[in-house]
Design a protein around this motif. Structure first.
Motif, PDB file in Angstrom:
ATOM      1  N   GLN A 106       0.838  -1.182  -0.199  1.00  0.00           N
ATOM      2  CA  GLN A 106       0.056  -0.016   0.148  1.00  0.00           C
ATOM      3  C   GLN A 106       0.909   1.120   0.155  1.00  0.00           C
ATOM      4  O   GLN A 106       0.446   2.247  -0.500  1.00  0.00           O
ATOM      5  CB  GLN A 106      -0.935   0.023   1.179  1.00  0.00           C
ATOM      6  CG  GLN A 106      -2.028  -0.815   1.014  1.00  0.00           C
ATOM      7  CD  GLN A 106      -3.016  -0.967   2.190  1.00  0.00           C
ATOM      8  OE1 GLN A 106      -2.720  -0.366   3.313  1.00  0.00           O
ATOM      9  NE2 GLN A 106      -4.346  -1.349   2.036  1.00  0.00           N
ATOM     10  N   ALA A 107       2.227   1.196   0.594  1.00  0.00           N
ATOM     11  CA  ALA A 107       3.031   2.343   0.743  1.00  0.00           C
ATOM     12  C   ALA A 107       3.859   2.255  -0.485  1.00  0.00           C
ATOM     13  O   ALA A 107       4.601   3.304  -0.835  1.00  0.00           O
ATOM     14  CB  ALA A 107       3.979   2.228   1.895  1.00  0.00           C
ATOM     15  N   GLY A 108       3.581   1.483  -1.712  1.00  0.00           N
ATOM     16  CA  GLY A 108       4.304   1.513  -2.978  1.00  0.00           C
ATOM     17  C   GLY A 108       5.701   0.874  -2.947  1.00  0.00           C
ATOM     18  O   GLY A 108       6.704   1.614  -3.407  1.00  0.00           O
ATOM     19  N   LYS A 109       5.899  -0.069  -1.828  1.00  0.00           N
ATOM     20  CA  LYS A 109       7.152  -0.515  -1.521  1.00  0.00           C
ATOM     21  C   LYS A 109       7.382  -1.901  -1.687  1.00  0.00           C
ATOM     22  O   LYS A 109       7.578  -2.742  -1.032  1.00  0.00           O
ATOM     23  CB  LYS A 109       7.665  -0.215  -0.175  1.00  0.00           C
ATOM     24  CG  LYS A 109       7.957   1.267   0.116  1.00  0.00           C
ATOM     25  CD  LYS A 109       8.268   1.622   1.307  1.00  0.00           C
ATOM     26  CE  LYS A 109       8.481   3.070   1.577  1.00  0.00           C
ATOM     27  NZ  LYS A 109       8.648   3.345   2.951  1.00  0.00           N
ATOM     28  N   PRO A 110       7.139  -2.380  -3.106  1.00  0.00           N
ATOM     29  CA  PRO A 110       6.945  -3.841  -3.302  1.00  0.00           C
ATOM     30  C   PRO A 110       8.364  -4.690  -2.882  1.00  0.00           C
ATOM     31  O   PRO A 110       8.281  -5.814  -2.567  1.00  0.00           O
ATOM     32  CB  PRO A 110       6.752  -3.932  -4.920  1.00  0.00           C
ATOM     33  CG  PRO A 110       7.233  -2.640  -5.486  1.00  0.00           C
ATOM     34  CD  PRO A 110       7.203  -1.595  -4.408  1.00  0.00           C
ATOM     35  N   GLU A 111       9.331  -4.036  -2.855  1.00  0.00           N
ATOM     36  CA  GLU A 111      10.815  -4.716  -2.682  1.00  0.00           C
ATOM     37  C   GLU A 111      10.671  -5.028  -1.207  1.00  0.00           C
ATOM     38  O   GLU A 111      11.119  -6.238  -0.829  1.00  0.00           O
ATOM     39  CB  GLU A 111      11.797  -3.577  -2.911  1.00  0.00           C
ATOM     40  CG  GLU A 111      12.197  -2.934  -4.232  1.00  0.00           C
ATOM     41  CD  GLU A 111      11.326  -2.044  -4.665  1.00  0.00           C
ATOM     42  OE1 GLU A 111      10.623  -1.473  -3.657  1.00  0.00           O
ATOM     43  OE2 GLU A 111      11.629  -1.552  -5.768  1.00  0.00           O
ATOM     44  N   VAL A 112      10.245  -4.303  -0.274  1.00  0.00           N
ATOM     45  CA  VAL A 112       9.766  -4.538   1.236  1.00  0.00           C
ATOM     46  C   VAL A 112       9.007  -5.587   1.378  1.00  0.00           C
ATOM     47  O   VAL A 112       9.075  -6.541   2.142  1.00  0.00           O
ATOM     48  CB  VAL A 112       9.490  -3.334   1.960  1.00  0.00           C
ATOM     49  CG1 VAL A 112       9.071  -3.590   3.099  1.00  0.00           C
ATOM     50  CG2 VAL A 112      10.359  -2.213   1.890  1.00  0.00           C
ATOM     51  N   ALA A 113       7.941  -5.606   0.548  1.00  0.00           N
ATOM     52  CA  ALA A 113       6.901  -6.691   0.412  1.00  0.00           C
ATOM     53  C   ALA A 113       7.375  -8.004   0.096  1.00  0.00           C
ATOM     54  O   ALA A 113       6.963  -9.084   0.846  1.00  0.00           O
ATOM     55  CB  ALA A 113       5.608  -6.215  -0.359  1.00  0.00           C
ATOM     56  N   VAL A 114       8.385  -7.933  -0.826  1.00  0.00           N
ATOM     57  CA  VAL A 114       8.867  -9.225  -1.206  1.00  0.00           C
ATOM     58  C   VAL A 114       9.693  -9.851   0.184  1.00  0.00           C
ATOM     59  O   VAL A 114       9.730 -10.978   0.493  1.00  0.00           O
ATOM     60  CB  VAL A 114       9.992  -9.173  -2.480  1.00  0.00           C
ATOM     61  CG1 VAL A 114      10.602 -10.282  -2.515  1.00  0.00           C
ATOM     62  CG2 VAL A 114       9.014  -8.945  -3.538  1.00  0.00           C
ATOM     63  N   THR A 115      10.574  -8.963   0.869  1.00  0.00           N
ATOM     64  CA  THR A 115      11.313  -9.444   1.849  1.00  0.00           C
ATOM     65  C   THR A 115      10.382 -10.102   2.971  1.00  0.00           C
ATOM     66  O   THR A 115      10.550 -10.927   3.528  1.00  0.00           O
ATOM     67  CB  THR A 115      12.013  -8.362   2.519  1.00  0.00           C
ATOM     68  OG1 THR A 115      13.079  -7.909   1.540  1.00  0.00           O
ATOM     69  CG2 THR A 115      13.056  -8.600   3.536  1.00  0.00           C
TER      70      THR A 115
END
Length: 85
Positions: free
Chosen positions: A39-48
């Motif tokens: 939701q914050a536009g941080k898909p890299e963090v979501a992958v982690t």
């Protein structure tokens, strides 16, 4: 481990290494963090977060869906498909 302290002399030292990967928090906690990252536009963090969630629970459908969504947003379509299946 052993190390050279000066020419011809060595010393031994022991260390304790702790890996803080947060798996103990459980899959639901990491899935929630991953959804917040999406939701914050941080898909890299979501992958982690999704990968940590899968370590905690390899069968977590929510973690797999999170990873599919995050990889899709990163345009890594082969991995997105892998987790969507």
């Amino acid at each position: 481990f052993k190390a050279y302290t000066s020419p011809g002399k060595t010393a031994e030292k022991s260390l304790a290494v702790t890996v803080a990967n947060d798996v103990a928090a459980g899959a639901p906690a990491h899935v929630a963090k991953g959804r917040d990252a999406i939701q914050a536009g941080k898909p890299e963090v979501a992958v982690t977060e999704g990968r940590i969630a899968l370590k905690a629970d390899p069968e977590s459908a929510d973690a797999k869906l999170l990873l599919a969504t995050a990889y899709y947003q990163l345009r890594v379509y082969d991995r997105a498909q892998k987790y969507a299946e």
